[in-house]
Design a protein around this motif. Structure first.
Motif, PDB file in Angstrom:
ATOM      1  N   ILE A  59      74.334 -72.574  23.810  1.00  0.00           N
ATOM      2  CA  ILE A  59      74.475 -71.324  24.573  1.00  0.00           C
ATOM      3  C   ILE A  59      74.100 -70.085  23.759  1.00  0.00           C
ATOM      4  N   LEU A  60      73.897 -70.264  22.458  1.00  0.00           N
ATOM      5  CA  LEU A  60      73.372 -69.153  21.655  1.00  0.00           C
ATOM      6  C   LEU A  60      71.898 -68.897  21.965  1.00  0.00           C
ATOM      7  N   ASP A  61      71.241 -69.863  22.600  1.00  0.00           N
ATOM      8  CA  ASP A  61      69.828 -69.753  22.968  1.00  0.00           C
ATOM      9  C   ASP A  61      69.741 -69.105  24.354  1.00  0.00           C
ATOM     10  N   ARG A  62      69.579 -67.802  24.342  1.00  0.00           N
ATOM     11  CA  ARG A  62      69.615 -67.015  25.586  1.00  0.00           C
ATOM     12  C   ARG A  62      68.553 -67.479  26.597  1.00  0.00           C
ATOM     13  N   ASP A  63      67.342 -67.749  26.105  1.00  0.00           N
ATOM     14  CA  ASP A  63      66.249 -68.132  27.009  1.00  0.00           C
ATOM     15  C   ASP A  63      66.542 -69.458  27.708  1.00  0.00           C
ATOM     16  N   SER A  64      67.066 -70.422  26.943  1.00  0.00           N
ATOM     17  CA  SER A  64      67.391 -71.732  27.542  1.00  0.00           C
ATOM     18  C   SER A  64      68.523 -71.597  28.550  1.00  0.00           C
ATOM     19  N   LEU A  65      69.507 -70.766  28.214  1.00  0.00           N
ATOM     20  CA  LEU A  65      70.637 -70.562  29.130  1.00  0.00           C
ATOM     21  C   LEU A  65      70.170 -69.868  30.405  1.00  0.00           C
ATOM     22  N   ASN A  66      69.292 -68.909  30.240  1.00  0.00           N
ATOM     23  CA  ASN A  66      68.741 -68.192  31.391  1.00  0.00           C
ATOM     24  C   ASN A  66      68.003 -69.158  32.323  1.00  0.00           C
ATOM     25  N   LYS A  67      67.284 -70.119  31.720  1.00  0.00           N
ATOM     26  CA  LYS A  67      66.539 -71.126  32.484  1.00  0.00           C
ATOM     27  C   LYS A  67      67.485 -71.953  33.370  1.00  0.00           C
ATOM     28  N   TYR A  97      83.159 -67.285  14.056  1.00  0.00           N
ATOM     29  CA  TYR A  97      83.038 -66.013  14.764  1.00  0.00           C
ATOM     30  C   TYR A  97      81.676 -65.901  15.444  1.00  0.00           C
ATOM     31  N   TYR A  98      80.643 -66.283  14.719  1.00  0.00           N
ATOM     32  CA  TYR A  98      79.282 -66.162  15.276  1.00  0.00           C
ATOM     33  C   TYR A  98      79.110 -67.084  16.481  1.00  0.00           C
ATOM     34  N   ASN A  99      79.425 -68.345  16.304  1.00  0.00           N
ATOM     35  CA  ASN A  99      79.192 -69.331  17.358  1.00  0.00           C
ATOM     36  C   ASN A  99      80.039 -69.047  18.602  1.00  0.00           C
ATOM     37  N   ASN A 100      81.356 -68.920  18.404  1.00  0.00           N
ATOM     38  CA  ASN A 100      82.248 -68.821  19.558  1.00  0.00           C
ATOM     39  C   ASN A 100      82.131 -67.487  20.281  1.00  0.00           C
ATOM     40  N   ILE A 101      82.106 -66.402  19.506  1.00  0.00           N
ATOM     41  CA  ILE A 101      82.088 -65.083  20.155  1.00  0.00           C
ATOM     42  C   ILE A 101      80.694 -64.725  20.661  1.00  0.00           C
ATOM     43  N   THR A 102      79.672 -64.909  19.822  1.00  0.00           N
ATOM     44  CA  THR A 102      78.311 -64.572  20.258  1.00  0.00           C
ATOM     45  C   THR A 102      77.895 -65.445  21.436  1.00  0.00           C
ATOM     46  N   GLY A 103      78.235 -66.734  21.361  1.00  0.00           N
ATOM     47  CA  GLY A 103      77.909 -67.641  22.470  1.00  0.00           C
ATOM     48  C   GLY A 103      78.536 -67.170  23.775  1.00  0.00           C
ATOM     49  N   SER A 104      79.792 -66.736  23.709  1.00  0.00           N
ATOM     50  CA  SER A 104      80.490 -66.264  24.914  1.00  0.00           C
ATOM     51  C   SER A 104      79.893 -64.965  25.432  1.00  0.00           C
ATOM     52  N   LEU A 105      79.485 -64.079  24.515  1.00  0.00           N
ATOM     53  CA  LEU A 105      78.861 -62.811  24.926  1.00  0.00           C
ATOM     54  C   LEU A 105      77.523 -63.070  25.623  1.00  0.00           C
ATOM     55  N   ILE A 106      76.724 -63.979  25.056  1.00  0.00           N
ATOM     56  CA  ILE A 106      75.428 -64.304  25.671  1.00  0.00           C
ATOM     57  C   ILE A 106      75.649 -64.924  27.047  1.00  0.00           C
ATOM     58  N   LEU A 107      76.640 -65.828  27.138  1.00  0.00           N
ATOM     59  CA  LEU A 107      76.949 -66.452  28.424  1.00  0.00           C
ATOM     60  C   LEU A 107      77.336 -65.398  29.462  1.00  0.00           C
TER      61      LEU A 107
END
Length: 335
Positions: A59-67, A97-107
C-alpha cells in the motif's frame, strides 16, 4: 460493489475474508506477503467455494493502490496491512512509523480521490497504555509504550482528523485484545515467520515438537497465579466483529472506537492449562524474567460493541486451544 481488504492474506485478514465471503460480500484482497503466504488465498477459496480478486501490492505503492480502485467498484475498506511486532518495533522504529503511518496516509488519500469514505481500521488494545485499570472502556485516556502501539494510536488520530475535516466519512476503529485460535477446519491459522511474537503459536510449536519449551515472562505480577492476565479472543469471533463493523459503516456516518474482546481475563498459566486439557498434549515451560513494558492485567469491557454493533464473542478458551492445535498439528510447517 466490493470490500477492499488490505493485508487480507494475514492471520486476521484471512479469517475475516472467509466470514465476508460467507456473508455474501464481494471482496478484493491486497497483500504484499511480508507476513503471509500465497497458499492462504487457495485455502480461503477452498473454505468458501468463492472466487475473489487479489493484488500483490504494497500500500506504500500509490500507483498500484490507485489501480485497485480504478479496476474495481470499491464500496468500503478494511485496513489490516501493517507491521505488527512490538519487539521488532522497538528495534526498528523508523520502519514501523514509515510503513504503518505512511501506508495508512496513502490509503486514505487514494480512498478520498475515489470518493470511498468508509473504513474499518485494525487498531489494538495497546493504545490504552499502562496506566488504565481493567476492564478497559473506549473512553479511557490513551497512551502507548512502544512504536508499534504509537503507530496505531497515531493512525486513530489521523482518522479522527479526517472525519473532522469531512463529515461524509464513516470510520470504525477496532481495538483488538489478544487474538488466538484458528478456523475450525484447521485449514487457515496463525503462521508467523521466524520466532513467534505471540503466545499461542509458541505454545503450539512447543506442543508439535518444533520448539523445546515455552518461556513465560514473569510470575510475580499481582494476579491470581503471578503470571500476566490477558483477554484472549478467538480469531473467528474477531473476524465476525469486522463483519458487524462493516454493516455499521455502510449505514451511518461518523467515527467510533470499539473494543473486540471477551471481557474475561485469563493468565498465561490458565492458557497453558486449558491448552493441555483441551488437547491432551503437555507444554513444558520455564519462568523467565519480566519483559519491560508488560503490564499485570489487561482485559476489555466489550459492552459498546454489543450495544452498537450487536456483536459478542461465542467461543470459549477451550475452543481457542482446540482450534489452534488442530491448525498446527495439521500444518506442522505452517502453509
Amino acid at each position: 460493489m466490493s470490500i477492499l481488504i488490505t493485508g487480507g492474506a494475514g492471520y486476521i485478514g484471512s479469517h475475516t475474508s472467509v466470514e465476508l465471503l460467507k456473508a455474501g460480500y464481494d471482496i478484493v484482497i491486497a497483500d504484499n506477503f511480508s507476513n503471509s503466504k500465497p497458499e492462504v488465498l487457495n485455502r480461503i477459496e477452498e473454505l468458501t467455494g468463492k472466487k475473489f480478486k487479489f493484488y500483490e501490492i504494497d500500500i506504500l505503492d500509490r500507483d498500484s493502490l490507485n489501480k485497485v480502485f480504478l479496476e474495481n467498484s470499491i464500496e468500503a475498506v478494511i485496513h489490516f496491512a501493517g507491521l505488527k511486532s512490538v519487539g521488532e518495533s522497538v528495534a526498528m522504529p523508523i520502519s514501523y512509523y514509515y510503513n504503518n503511518i505512511t501506508g495508512s496516509l496513502i490509503l486514505a488519500e487514494v480512498m478520498a480521490k475515489h470518493d470511498v469514505k468508509k473504513i474499518v481500521f485494525s487498531s489494538s488494545a495497546t493504545v490504552y497504555g499502562m496506566n488504565n485499570v481493567s476492564p478497559l472502556t473506549e473512553d479511557l485516556p490513551l497512551s502507548t509504550t512502544n512504536p508499534y502501539g504509537s503507530t496505531k494510536l497515531m493512525i486513530e488520530q489521523i482518522f479522527q482528523d479526517i472525519y473532522v475535516s469531512d463529515k461524509d466519512w464513516s470510520i470504525a476503529l477496532l481495538r483488538y485484545f489478544n487474538p488466538i485460535g484458528a478456523h475450525e477446519s484447521g485449514r487457515i491459522g496463525e503462521d508467523p515467520k521466524g520466532t513467534p511474537n505471540n503466545i499461542m503459536p509458541y505454545i503450539t510449536q512447543v506442543a508439535v515438537g518444533k520448539r523445546d519449551k515455552l518461556s513465560i515472562f514473569g510470575d510475580d505480577y499481582d494476579t491470581h497465579d503471578g503470571t500476566g492476565v490477558r483477554d484472549y479472543i478467538h480469531v473467528v469471533d474477531l473476524a465476525k466483529g469486522h463483519l458487524k463493523a462493516v454493516e455499521k459503516i455502510m449505514g451511518t456516518k461518523g467515527i467510533d472506537a470499539y473494543n473486540l474482546g471477551t471481557g474475561i481475563g485469563y493468565s498465561v498459566l490458565d492458557l497453558v492449562k486449558n491448552f493441555e486439557e483441551a488437547t491432551g498434549v503437555k507444554v513444558p515451560y520455564v519462568i523467565t524474567k519480566n519483559r519491560p513494558g508488560d503490564i499485570a492485567t489487561c482485559f476489555s469491557d466489550p459492552t459498546k460493541a454489543l450495544k452498537e454493533l450487536g456483536w459478542k464473542t461465542e467461543k470459549t478458551l477451550k475452543d481457542m486451544c482446540k482450534d489452534s492445535w488442530r491448525w498446527q498439528s495439521n500444518n506442522k510447517a505452517g502453509y
